[in-house]
Design a protein around this motif. Structure first.
Motif, PDB file in Angstrom:
ATOM      1  N   ILE A  77      14.338  -4.002 -10.506  1.00  0.00           N
ATOM      2  CA  ILE A  77      13.936  -3.236  -9.325  1.00  0.00           C
ATOM      3  C   ILE A  77      12.475  -2.810  -9.440  1.00  0.00           C
ATOM      4  O   ILE A  77      11.725  -2.816  -8.441  1.00  0.00           O
ATOM      5  N   LEU A  78      12.033  -2.467 -10.631  1.00  0.00           N
ATOM      6  CA  LEU A  78      10.635  -2.105 -10.811  1.00  0.00           C
ATOM      7  C   LEU A  78       9.713  -3.288 -10.523  1.00  0.00           C
ATOM      8  O   LEU A  78       8.637  -3.124  -9.942  1.00  0.00           O
ATOM      9  N   LEU A  79      10.134  -4.476 -10.922  1.00  0.00           N
ATOM     10  CA  LEU A  79       9.330  -5.667 -10.636  1.00  0.00           C
ATOM     11  C   LEU A  79       9.258  -5.928  -9.132  1.00  0.00           C
ATOM     12  O   LEU A  79       8.201  -6.318  -8.606  1.00  0.00           O
ATOM     13  N   VAL A  80      10.367  -5.696  -8.427  1.00  0.00           N
ATOM     14  CA  VAL A  80      10.358  -5.832  -6.967  1.00  0.00           C
ATOM     15  C   VAL A  80       9.406  -4.803  -6.349  1.00  0.00           C
ATOM     16  O   VAL A  80       8.639  -5.111  -5.426  1.00  0.00           O
ATOM     17  N   ALA A  81       9.422  -3.585  -6.897  1.00  0.00           N
ATOM     18  CA  ALA A  81       8.541  -2.535  -6.389  1.00  0.00           C
ATOM     19  C   ALA A  81       7.069  -2.893  -6.611  1.00  0.00           C
ATOM     20  O   ALA A  81       6.211  -2.592  -5.770  1.00  0.00           O
ATOM     21  N   VAL A  82       6.765  -3.530  -7.737  1.00  0.00           N
ATOM     22  CA  VAL A  82       5.395  -3.954  -8.008  1.00  0.00           C
ATOM     23  C   VAL A  82       4.911  -4.927  -6.937  1.00  0.00           C
ATOM     24  O   VAL A  82       3.779  -4.842  -6.447  1.00  0.00           O
ATOM     25  N   VAL A  83       5.792  -5.849  -6.546  1.00  0.00           N
ATOM     26  CA  VAL A  83       5.431  -6.828  -5.513  1.00  0.00           C
ATOM     27  C   VAL A  83       5.189  -6.124  -4.176  1.00  0.00           C
ATOM     28  O   VAL A  83       4.200  -6.403  -3.480  1.00  0.00           O
ATOM     29  N   LEU A  84       6.083  -5.222  -3.803  1.00  0.00           N
ATOM     30  CA  LEU A  84       5.933  -4.504  -2.537  1.00  0.00           C
ATOM     31  C   LEU A  84       4.657  -3.661  -2.521  1.00  0.00           C
ATOM     32  O   LEU A  84       3.918  -3.629  -1.525  1.00  0.00           O
ATOM     33  N   GLU A  85       4.389  -2.977  -3.630  1.00  0.00           N
ATOM     34  CA  GLU A  85       3.205  -2.122  -3.688  1.00  0.00           C
ATOM     35  C   GLU A  85       1.921  -2.944  -3.706  1.00  0.00           C
ATOM     36  O   GLU A  85       0.886  -2.498  -3.201  1.00  0.00           O
ATOM     37  N   SER A  86       1.981  -4.136  -4.256  1.00  0.00           N
ATOM     38  CA  SER A  86       0.806  -5.007  -4.264  1.00  0.00           C
ATOM     39  C   SER A  86       0.381  -5.355  -2.838  1.00  0.00           C
ATOM     40  O   SER A  86      -0.818  -5.482  -2.550  1.00  0.00           O
ATOM     41  N   TYR A  87       1.364  -5.490  -1.942  1.00  0.00           N
ATOM     42  CA  TYR A  87       1.051  -5.757  -0.535  1.00  0.00           C
ATOM     43  C   TYR A  87       0.279  -4.593   0.068  1.00  0.00           C
ATOM     44  O   TYR A  87      -0.740  -4.776   0.756  1.00  0.00           O
ATOM     45  N   SER A  88       0.730  -3.363  -0.201  1.00  0.00           N
ATOM     46  CA  SER A  88       0.050  -2.186   0.332  1.00  0.00           C
ATOM     47  C   SER A  88      -1.352  -2.055  -0.253  1.00  0.00           C
ATOM     48  O   SER A  88      -2.321  -1.793   0.467  1.00  0.00           O
ATOM     49  N   LEU A  89      -1.479  -2.254  -1.564  1.00  0.00           N
ATOM     50  CA  LEU A  89      -2.779  -2.127  -2.212  1.00  0.00           C
ATOM     51  C   LEU A  89      -3.754  -3.185  -1.709  1.00  0.00           C
ATOM     52  O   LEU A  89      -4.933  -2.892  -1.457  1.00  0.00           O
ATOM     53  N   SER A  90      -3.278  -4.408  -1.543  1.00  0.00           N
ATOM     54  CA  SER A  90      -4.159  -5.476  -1.059  1.00  0.00           C
ATOM     55  C   SER A  90      -4.634  -5.193   0.359  1.00  0.00           C
ATOM     56  O   SER A  90      -5.785  -5.480   0.711  1.00  0.00           O
ATOM     57  N   THR A  91      -3.765  -4.595   1.192  1.00  0.00           N
ATOM     58  CA  THR A  91      -4.169  -4.228   2.551  1.00  0.00           C
ATOM     59  C   THR A  91      -5.260  -3.163   2.531  1.00  0.00           C
ATOM     60  O   THR A  91      -6.258  -3.245   3.251  1.00  0.00           O
ATOM     61  N   ALA A  92      -5.080  -2.149   1.670  1.00  0.00           N
ATOM     62  CA  ALA A  92      -6.079  -1.083   1.565  1.00  0.00           C
ATOM     63  C   ALA A  92      -7.411  -1.625   1.049  1.00  0.00           C
ATOM     64  O   ALA A  92      -8.481  -1.252   1.536  1.00  0.00           O
ATOM     65  N   VAL A  93      -7.350  -2.520   0.062  1.00  0.00           N
ATOM     66  CA  VAL A  93      -8.580  -3.107  -0.485  1.00  0.00           C
ATOM     67  C   VAL A  93      -9.286  -3.947   0.576  1.00  0.00           C
ATOM     68  O   VAL A  93     -10.514  -3.877   0.731  1.00  0.00           O
ATOM     69  N   ARG A  94      -8.520  -4.728   1.316  1.00  0.00           N
ATOM     70  CA  ARG A  94      -9.104  -5.599   2.343  1.00  0.00           C
ATOM     71  C   ARG A  94      -9.769  -4.776   3.442  1.00  0.00           C
ATOM     72  O   ARG A  94     -10.891  -5.083   3.879  1.00  0.00           O
ATOM     73  N   GLU A  95      -9.105  -3.711   3.915  1.00  0.00           N
ATOM     74  CA  GLU A  95      -9.675  -2.884   4.973  1.00  0.00           C
ATOM     75  C   GLU A  95     -10.890  -2.100   4.468  1.00  0.00           C
ATOM     76  O   GLU A  95     -11.858  -1.906   5.195  1.00  0.00           O
ATOM     77  N   SER A  96     -10.836  -1.650   3.215  1.00  0.00           N
ATOM     78  CA  SER A  96     -11.959  -0.897   2.650  1.00  0.00           C
ATOM     79  C   SER A  96     -13.179  -1.783   2.456  1.00  0.00           C
ATOM     80  O   SER A  96     -14.321  -1.329   2.623  1.00  0.00           O
ATOM     81  N   SER A  97     -12.945  -3.031   2.110  1.00  0.00           N
ATOM     82  CA  SER A  97     -14.056  -3.949   1.867  1.00  0.00           C
ATOM     83  C   SER A  97     -14.907  -4.168   3.117  1.00  0.00           C
ATOM     84  O   SER A  97     -16.090  -4.506   3.020  1.00  0.00           O
ATOM     85  N   LYS A  98     -14.319  -3.955   4.290  1.00  0.00           N
ATOM     86  CA  LYS A  98     -15.056  -4.150   5.538  1.00  0.00           C
ATOM     87  C   LYS A  98     -16.152  -3.111   5.726  1.00  0.00           C
ATOM     88  O   LYS A  98     -17.126  -3.359   6.447  1.00  0.00           O
ATOM     89  N   THR A  99     -16.000  -1.948   5.100  1.00  0.00           N
ATOM     90  CA  THR A  99     -16.980  -0.873   5.276  1.00  0.00           C
ATOM     91  C   THR A  99     -17.629  -0.444   3.968  1.00  0.00           C
ATOM     92  O   THR A  99     -18.543   0.373   3.988  1.00  0.00           O
TER      93      THR A  99
END
Length: 320
Positions: free
Chosen positions: A118-140
């Motif tokens: 379950i922790l490994l599944v959570a890592v995958v899910l959280e990676s999606y959120s982190l990648s979205t934040a990084v991508r949006e932050s990179s724009k500014t």
């Protein structure tokens, strides 16, 4: 930073954290792992934090009224400060307490393998959120470092989501290490150690978030780059001899207050003064892509005033 980019990152984090919270609670019920309980509470706190950020964004869009003539832009800063408090109390203090208790009274794990999955599944899910934040932050972010971006950003959503997502990823790693070492070494004290590490991590992130939000609430000036642009634009405006004083203040992440005293020529007529102020305001609004409330005070620089003699009459130079 655009509000749209911040909202997208917050919604991605909210969806990920709600899913992660459910899976972690299921894992805790099956394993009785304190690391899993700490991570479950962490995800619940994060979900509430994203709700606070969205509520702050919605409130900040309310139009100005008589009691709040400058609008409600600071509602986003209040929401950010509350996020720091929630992280500190609900996440950090609880996890630290739980970790200390498990170190003092270790408890054997049940179904530890399920917790790891379950922790490994959570890592995958959280990676999606982190990648979205990084991508949006990179724009500014521009050419700033990530630390500079977090410290200098005047919109709180993206920096907070970045810090939260990073804390979640590290927390999941701590939980994996705690559960994994407990299973490998058959010693439940490692589960308590992982829980304590999660708690300390959350306390550090909470203090950082609250400190940044506090600075915004007290009132922060525009970024040094924006201040330089404003000063240069005013100084170059037709009819302006110099910028005597300049003060800026963020009324909200997306609105700026600009107050300046500008020097004008001594012989300018009232009509010319008005034209100078109107032209300077127009140039300012064209120089920065952010709504501004501009207050310009015309003045005459001291070095442009005629010097007076002791008798009060204008001093004249002696003939050569």
């Amino acid at each position: 930073m655009s509000t749209q980019g911040g909202t997208k990152a917050v919604l991605a984090a909210l969806a990920a954290n709600l899913g992660i919270a459910v899976t972690k609670f299921v894992a805790f019920l099956l394993t009785q792992s304190s690391s899993m309980l700490a991570e479950s509470i962490h995800s619940v706190a994060d979900s509430g934090n994203q709700g606070l950020l969205l509520l702050g964004q919605r409130k900040s869009g309310s139009p100005p009224d008589e009691e709040h003539p400058f609008g409600y832009g600071r509602a986003r800063y209040i929401a950010a400060f509350l996020v720091g408090i929630v992280l500190f109390s609900v996440g950090g203090l609880f996890s630290t307490y739980e970790g200390v208790e498990k170190l003092r009274h270790p408890h054997e794990l049940d179904s530890g393998l399920i917790a790891v999955i379950i922790l490994l599944v959570a890592v995958v899910l959280e990676s999606y959120s982190l990648s979205t934040a990084v991508r949006e932050s990179s724009k500014t972010r521009g050419d700033r470092s990530w630390w500079q971006f977090i410290r200098q950003a005047r919109a709180p959503e993206l920096p907070i989501v970045l810090l939260e997502d990073l804390a979640v990823e590290l927390g999941l790693i701590f939980a994996l290490l705690g559960v994994g070492l407990t299973l490998l070494l058959d010693d439940p004290i490692w589960d308590g150690a992982g829980t304590l590490a999660i708690g300390i991590l959350l306390l550090v992130v909470a203090v950082l978030v609250a400190t940044e939000a506090y600075g915004m609430l007290v009132g922060e000036a525009a970024t040094p780059e924006a201040v330089a642009t404003i000063r240069g634009t005013l100084a170059a405006a037709p009819g302006v001899r110099e910028v005597i004083h300049l003060r800026t203040l963020h009324l909200g992440p997306d609105e700026l207050l600009v107050a300046a005293k500008i020097g004008i020529v001594l012989t300018a007529t009232m009509r010319e003064v008005a034209a100078t102020i109107d032209g300077a305001e127009e140039a300012l609004r064209a120089s920065l892509a952010v709504p501004m409330r501009i207050f310009l005070e015309p003045d005459i620089p001291r070095d442009a005033l005629p010097r007076l003699s002791a008798s009060g009459t204008e001093a004249t130079s002696a003939p050569a």
